[in-house]
Design a protein around this motif. Sequence first.
Motif, PDB file in Angstrom:
ATOM      1  N   CYS A  10       5.166   6.854 -17.520  1.00  0.00           N
ATOM      2  CA  CYS A  10       4.358   6.954 -15.484  1.00  0.00           C
ATOM      3  C   CYS A  10       3.238   5.848 -15.277  1.00  0.00           C
ATOM      4  O   CYS A  10       3.295   5.308 -14.359  1.00  0.00           O
ATOM      5  CB  CYS A  10       4.127   8.237 -15.710  1.00  0.00           C
ATOM      6  N   HIS A  14       3.453   2.679 -12.941  1.00  0.00           N
ATOM      7  CA  HIS A  14       2.700   2.849 -11.744  1.00  0.00           C
ATOM      8  C   HIS A  14       2.189   1.234 -11.381  1.00  0.00           C
ATOM      9  O   HIS A  14       1.993   0.946 -10.541  1.00  0.00           O
ATOM     10  CB  HIS A  14       1.938   3.930 -12.009  1.00  0.00           C
ATOM     11  N   SER A  53       6.671   3.557  -2.622  1.00  0.00           N
ATOM     12  CA  SER A  53       7.231   5.775  -3.138  1.00  0.00           C
ATOM     13  C   SER A  53       7.558   5.629  -5.224  1.00  0.00           C
ATOM     14  O   SER A  53       6.776   6.539  -5.273  1.00  0.00           O
ATOM     15  CB  SER A  53       8.471   5.385  -2.688  1.00  0.00           C
ATOM     16  N   VAL A  57       4.500   8.421  -6.476  1.00  0.00           N
ATOM     17  CA  VAL A  57       5.613   9.688  -7.069  1.00  0.00           C
ATOM     18  C   VAL A  57       4.803   9.454  -8.538  1.00  0.00           C
ATOM     19  O   VAL A  57       4.605  10.723  -9.468  1.00  0.00           O
ATOM     20  CB  VAL A  57       7.376   9.262  -6.833  1.00  0.00           C
ATOM     21  N   THR A  58       4.479   8.818  -9.249  1.00  0.00           N
ATOM     22  CA  THR A  58       4.471   8.587 -10.594  1.00  0.00           C
ATOM     23  C   THR A  58       3.007   9.298 -10.326  1.00  0.00           C
ATOM     24  O   THR A  58       2.537   9.791 -11.201  1.00  0.00           O
ATOM     25  CB  THR A  58       4.389   7.166 -10.810  1.00  0.00           C
ATOM     26  N   CYS A  60       1.762  11.430  -8.471  1.00  0.00           N
ATOM     27  CA  CYS A  60       1.620  13.006  -8.503  1.00  0.00           C
ATOM     28  C   CYS A  60       2.259  13.671  -9.652  1.00  0.00           C
ATOM     29  O   CYS A  60       2.168  14.215 -10.762  1.00  0.00           O
ATOM     30  CB  CYS A  60       3.046  13.441  -7.085  1.00  0.00           C
ATOM     31  N   LEU A  61       3.531  12.752 -10.175  1.00  0.00           N
ATOM     32  CA  LEU A  61       3.486  13.326 -11.739  1.00  0.00           C
ATOM     33  C   LEU A  61       2.527  13.109 -13.006  1.00  0.00           C
ATOM     34  O   LEU A  61       2.840  13.863 -13.554  1.00  0.00           O
ATOM     35  CB  LEU A  61       4.449  12.433 -12.322  1.00  0.00           C
TER      36      LEU A  61
END
Length: 297
Positions: A10, A14, A53, A57-58, A60-61
């Motif tokens: 991630c 990111h 995007s 997403v990364t 949030c992970l």
Amino acid sequence: MSPEVLLAACRFVHDSSLMALWGAFAYLAVLVPQSVAEPVAGRLMIFRLAAASLTLVTTCLVLPLQAAMIGDGWPDAINTTVLSDILASTTVGKAWLGQLFGASVLAIAQCASPGLAPKVTAATSGLALATLALGGHAVMQDGWQGILHPLNDVLHVLSAGAWFGALLPLLLVLARFGQAPFQRDATAALRRFSTAGHWAVALAILSGMGNRLFILGWQPLGWTSTYQTLLTAKIAVVFVMTALAILNRYWFVPRIGRNRTSAIAAIRTGTLIEIGLGLTAILLVSIFGMLDPSGSD
């Protein structure tokens, strides 16, 4: 697969996405003539949307993955008590909130009109990139070092990102050399990249040396720990990138007027290699940035 491996992945996606967005669109917005910048930005639209995007997403992970590492494994990744405790009482949680803000602003900025997209993307990706200095090794000190280290880290990620990220649109600028209406402006864009690249490379190297001093002090480079080994490998990669950049600037760029085809082909090859080396450097940082610099891996 362990949370540690997924977190490193991630971090890599990111950080590379943000650096690519910042460098690419800052270059297009500031240094590339409009006649070339507009079509290049258009060709990068899908990349821009995908990278923004992936950044969101990364981001949030990352928090659930860190909760799994801090807590008792995968069950704590979705344990609301553990997640809220991390957010409320740790520097990891506070840094994550700042990074989520930056990633969200970047994602919202993608709604801008095509004409504004390069400038807005450059500004918001630069902001999101700077939030990386809110966590990790940059905030492990107190006093004056606790102020200067994050500021130096911001300078490092912005200058390194400006260098690495600009390489992708540079490839598209080089393609414009074969098109007569754009050749003059493409030449200007290449020369401006070469000039600005001096500053970006110098700042990236100097701030990287500063970060090393903040983290390790005057310890010599070596192989005594995984952290030191990966840091040494990253420095070697950056050294090769710098050598390629110097070769392009002082050997191939001056030869464009005499043998344009071969010079442009050589610059393109060198740029592709630099992109690969840049991704390697980011991957190494994504891994050793999670390790204890003291050697307790």
